[in-house]
Design a protein around this motif. Structure first.
Motif, PDB file in Angstrom:
ATOM      1  N   GLU A  77      16.420  43.613 -30.101  1.00 15.25           N
ATOM      2  CA  GLU A  77      16.302  42.219 -30.520  1.00 15.25           C
ATOM      3  C   GLU A  77      16.710  41.270 -29.400  1.00 15.25           C
ATOM      4  OE1 GLU A  77      18.617  41.783 -34.041  1.00 15.25           O
ATOM      5  OE2 GLU A  77      17.404  43.211 -35.207  1.00 15.25           O
ATOM      6  N   LEU A  78      17.790  41.617 -28.688  1.00 15.24           N
ATOM      7  CA  LEU A  78      18.269  40.763 -27.609  1.00 15.24           C
ATOM      8  C   LEU A  78      17.282  40.736 -26.441  1.00 15.24           C
ATOM      9  CD1 LEU A  78      22.052  41.770 -27.557  1.00 15.24           C
ATOM     10  CD2 LEU A  78      21.069  39.632 -28.417  1.00 15.24           C
ATOM     11  N   LEU A  79      16.803  41.908 -26.039  1.00 18.79           N
ATOM     12  CA  LEU A  79      15.906  41.973 -24.893  1.00 18.79           C
ATOM     13  C   LEU A  79      14.552  41.328 -25.173  1.00 18.79           C
ATOM     14  CD1 LEU A  79      16.683  45.585 -23.631  1.00 18.79           C
ATOM     15  CD2 LEU A  79      17.158  43.465 -22.417  1.00 18.79           C
ATOM     16  N   SER A  80      14.081  41.457 -26.398  1.00 20.36           N
ATOM     17  CA  SER A  80      12.786  40.873 -26.756  1.00 20.36           C
ATOM     18  C   SER A  80      12.902  39.420 -27.191  1.00 20.36           C
ATOM     19  CB  SER A  80      12.158  41.674 -27.896  1.00 20.36           C
ATOM     20  OG  SER A  80      12.935  41.545 -29.087  1.00 20.36           O
ATOM     21  N   GLN A  81      14.158  38.979 -27.466  1.00 15.55           N
ATOM     22  CA  GLN A  81      14.405  37.651 -28.015  1.00 15.55           C
ATOM     23  C   GLN A  81      13.651  37.449 -29.328  1.00 15.55           C
ATOM     24  OE1 GLN A  81      14.185  34.442 -25.094  1.00 15.55           O
ATOM     25  NE2 GLN A  81      14.466  35.922 -23.442  1.00 15.55           N
ATOM     26  N   ASP A  82      13.608  38.526 -30.100  1.00 11.35           N
ATOM     27  CA  ASP A  82      12.907  38.520 -31.381  1.00 11.35           C
ATOM     28  C   ASP A  82      13.784  39.217 -32.414  1.00 11.35           C
ATOM     29  OD1 ASP A  82      11.267  38.743 -33.580  1.00 11.35           O
ATOM     30  OD2 ASP A  82       9.677  39.854 -32.562  1.00 11.35           O
ATOM     31  N   PRO A  83      14.361  38.476 -33.385  1.00 11.25           N
ATOM     32  CA  PRO A  83      15.236  39.101 -34.386  1.00 11.25           C
ATOM     33  C   PRO A  83      14.496  40.064 -35.314  1.00 11.25           C
ATOM     34  CG  PRO A  83      14.773  36.822 -34.967  1.00 11.25           C
ATOM     35  CD  PRO A  83      14.230  37.023 -33.590  1.00 11.25           C
ATOM     36  N   ASN A  84      13.172  40.008 -35.302  1.00 16.67           N
ATOM     37  CA  ASN A  84      12.383  40.903 -36.151  1.00 16.67           C
ATOM     38  C   ASN A  84      11.676  41.988 -35.338  1.00 16.67           C
ATOM     39  OD1 ASN A  84      12.876  39.396 -38.622  1.00 16.67           O
ATOM     40  ND2 ASN A  84      11.527  37.821 -37.761  1.00 16.67           N
ATOM     41  N   TYR A  85      12.192  42.246 -34.148  1.00 20.91           N
ATOM     42  CA  TYR A  85      11.528  43.204 -33.268  1.00 20.91           C
ATOM     43  C   TYR A  85      11.486  44.592 -33.908  1.00 20.91           C
ATOM     44  CZ  TYR A  85      10.298  45.802 -29.061  1.00 20.91           C
ATOM     45  OH  TYR A  85       9.667  46.606 -28.152  1.00 20.91           O
ATOM     46  N   ASP A  86      10.304  45.216 -33.845  1.00 22.09           N
ATOM     47  CA  ASP A  86      10.109  46.559 -34.372  1.00 22.09           C
ATOM     48  C   ASP A  86       9.520  47.416 -33.252  1.00 22.09           C
ATOM     49  OD1 ASP A  86       9.353  48.902 -35.590  1.00 22.09           O
ATOM     50  OD2 ASP A  86       8.354  47.959 -37.293  1.00 22.09           O
ATOM     51  N   PRO A  87      10.289  48.385 -32.704  1.00 21.08           N
ATOM     52  CA  PRO A  87       9.795  49.201 -31.591  1.00 21.08           C
ATOM     53  C   PRO A  87       8.505  49.953 -31.903  1.00 21.08           C
ATOM     54  CG  PRO A  87      12.159  49.493 -31.875  1.00 21.08           C
ATOM     55  CD  PRO A  87      11.666  48.722 -33.074  1.00 21.08           C
ATOM     56  N   SER A  88       8.231  50.180 -33.190  1.00 18.61           N
ATOM     57  CA  SER A  88       7.011  50.905 -33.553  1.00 18.61           C
ATOM     58  C   SER A  88       5.781  50.007 -33.546  1.00 18.61           C
ATOM     59  CB  SER A  88       7.170  51.545 -34.939  1.00 18.61           C
ATOM     60  OG  SER A  88       7.262  50.546 -35.961  1.00 18.61           O
ATOM     61  N   LYS A  89       6.012  48.687 -33.486  1.00 18.88           N
ATOM     62  CA  LYS A  89       4.886  47.748 -33.521  1.00 18.88           C
ATOM     63  C   LYS A  89       4.789  46.882 -32.267  1.00 18.88           C
ATOM     64  CE  LYS A  89       5.045  47.300 -38.573  1.00 18.88           C
ATOM     65  NZ  LYS A  89       5.244  46.359 -39.712  1.00 18.88           N
ATOM     66  N   HIS A  90       5.894  46.737 -31.552  1.00 22.54           N
ATOM     67  CA  HIS A  90       5.929  45.867 -30.385  1.00 22.54           C
ATOM     68  C   HIS A  90       6.347  46.667 -29.156  1.00 22.54           C
ATOM     69  CE1 HIS A  90       6.940  43.369 -33.983  1.00 22.54           C
ATOM     70  NE2 HIS A  90       5.973  42.628 -33.485  1.00 22.54           N
ATOM     71  N   TYR A  91       6.334  46.036 -28.019  1.00 23.37           N
ATOM     72  CA  TYR A  91       6.761  46.708 -26.799  1.00 23.37           C
ATOM     73  C   TYR A  91       7.418  45.713 -25.859  1.00 23.37           C
ATOM     74  CZ  TYR A  91       2.432  44.699 -24.929  1.00 23.37           C
ATOM     75  OH  TYR A  91       1.444  43.834 -24.548  1.00 23.37           O
ATOM     76  N   LEU A  92       8.337  46.218 -25.049  1.00 18.95           N
ATOM     77  CA  LEU A  92       8.964  45.406 -24.020  1.00 18.95           C
ATOM     78  C   LEU A  92       8.068  45.424 -22.773  1.00 18.95           C
ATOM     79  CD1 LEU A  92      12.673  46.623 -24.331  1.00 18.95           C
ATOM     80  CD2 LEU A  92      11.611  44.607 -25.372  1.00 18.95           C
ATOM     81  N   LYS A  93       8.248  44.464 -21.901  1.00 12.82           N
ATOM     82  CA  LYS A  93       7.375  44.312 -20.736  1.00 12.82           C
ATOM     83  C   LYS A  93       7.831  45.182 -19.561  1.00 12.82           C
ATOM     84  CE  LYS A  93       6.164  40.182 -19.614  1.00 12.82           C
ATOM     85  NZ  LYS A  93       6.262  38.741 -19.244  1.00 12.82           N
TER      86      LYS A  93
END
Length: 205
Positions: A77-93
Motif C-alpha cells: 500500500e505504501l509503495l503503490s500509494q494505494d490503500p486498496n492495492y491488490d498484488p493479484s490485480k495490480h503491479y509495481l513499476k
C-alpha cells in the motif's frame, strides 16, 4: 545457455540429429524473458520486505526514513500509494529501474538500490529486448532496433534484415557492460546474467 549452444546444429530437416540455429536463438530469447521476469520479481520482493523490516542472512536491512510497514500488505500500500492495492490485480513499476531506486530514496535513508542508477541504460535496453521477444508490434520492433544499435553500433546505423533478439543476445558484448566484460569474449546474454547476479548480490548483501 551454454548447454544449448553445445548441441549439434543443422539446417537440413532430414539430418539425423541437431537443432536448427533459429531454434537456438528462440530458446535464448525465451530464457532471457524468464530471467527478466525473475529479476523484476526479485526487485519487488526485496523492496517490499525491506520496507517491512526484513533482514538478509548477514543482518543487513535498508534504513527507513519514516518507520516500517506493519506487514507485507501494508508495504504494498505504501509503495503503490494505494490503500486498496491488490498484488493479484495490480503491479509495481519494478520494470523501471529509475522508479525503483528513486522510490527507495524516498522510503530509506540508506539502501542498496542506488546500484541500479549506473545500470539504468542497460536495464532499460534489456526491457526493449524482452518486449520484442514477447510482441511483434511496430513499437516493440522499433524499441528493439534502438537497443541493438546501442549495443552493436553498426557503421551504417542499420541492422541486417530480420535481425532477431536471439542473434543480439548470442553475439559478443564489446561495449556498455564495462570492464572486465567488454572485450572478454562473452555474449550479451552472459554479460547480462553476470550483471543481474552482481546487482542482486549488492542489493541483498
Amino acid at each position: 545457455m551454454s548447454v544449448v549452444r553445445t548441441l549439434p546444429q543443422q539446417v537440413n530437416p532430414n539430418a539425423p540429429q541437431g537443432i536448427h540455429p533459429k531454434h537456438v536463438r528462440q530458446i535464448t530469447g525465451l530464457a532471457f524473458m524468464g530471467v527478466i521476469a525473475a529479476w523484476e520479481e526479485f526487485l519487488e520482493r526485496t523492496l517490499i520486505r525491506y520496507l517491512a523490516g526484513a533482514k538478509t542472512n548477514t543482518g543487513y536491512t535498508a534504513t527507513p526514513k519514516f518507520g516500517r510497514a506493519n506487514n507485507l500488505g501494508h508495504a504494498y500500500e505504501l509503495l503503490s500509494q494505494d490503500p486498496n492495492y491488490d498484488p493479484s490485480k495490480h503491479y509495481l513499476k519494478v520494470s523501471d529501474a529509475r522508479w525503483v531506486w528513486r522510490t527507495a530514496d524516498f522510503f530509506f535513508s540508506q539502501h542498496q538500490y542506488k546500484l541500479l542508477q549506473s545500470k539504468c541504460d542497460l536495464l532499460s535496453n534489456a526491457n526493449l529486448i524482452r518486449n520484442r521477444i514477447a510482441h511483434d508490434s511496430d513499437k516493440c520492433k522499433a524499441g528493439f532496433k534502438s537497443a541493438a544499435i546501442w549495443f552493436l553500433q553498426p557503421t551504417n546505423g542499420n541492422l541486417t534484415k530480420g535481425f532477431s533478439p536471439g542473434e543480439l543476445l548470442l553475439s559478443i558484448a564489446t561495449r556498455n557492460f564495462g570492464n572486465p566484460l567488454n572485450g572478454a569474449g562473452v555474449s550479451h546474454f552472459e554479460a547480462y546474467m553476470r550483471t543481474y547476479e552482481d546487482l542482486a548480490k549488492g542489493i541483498v548483501p
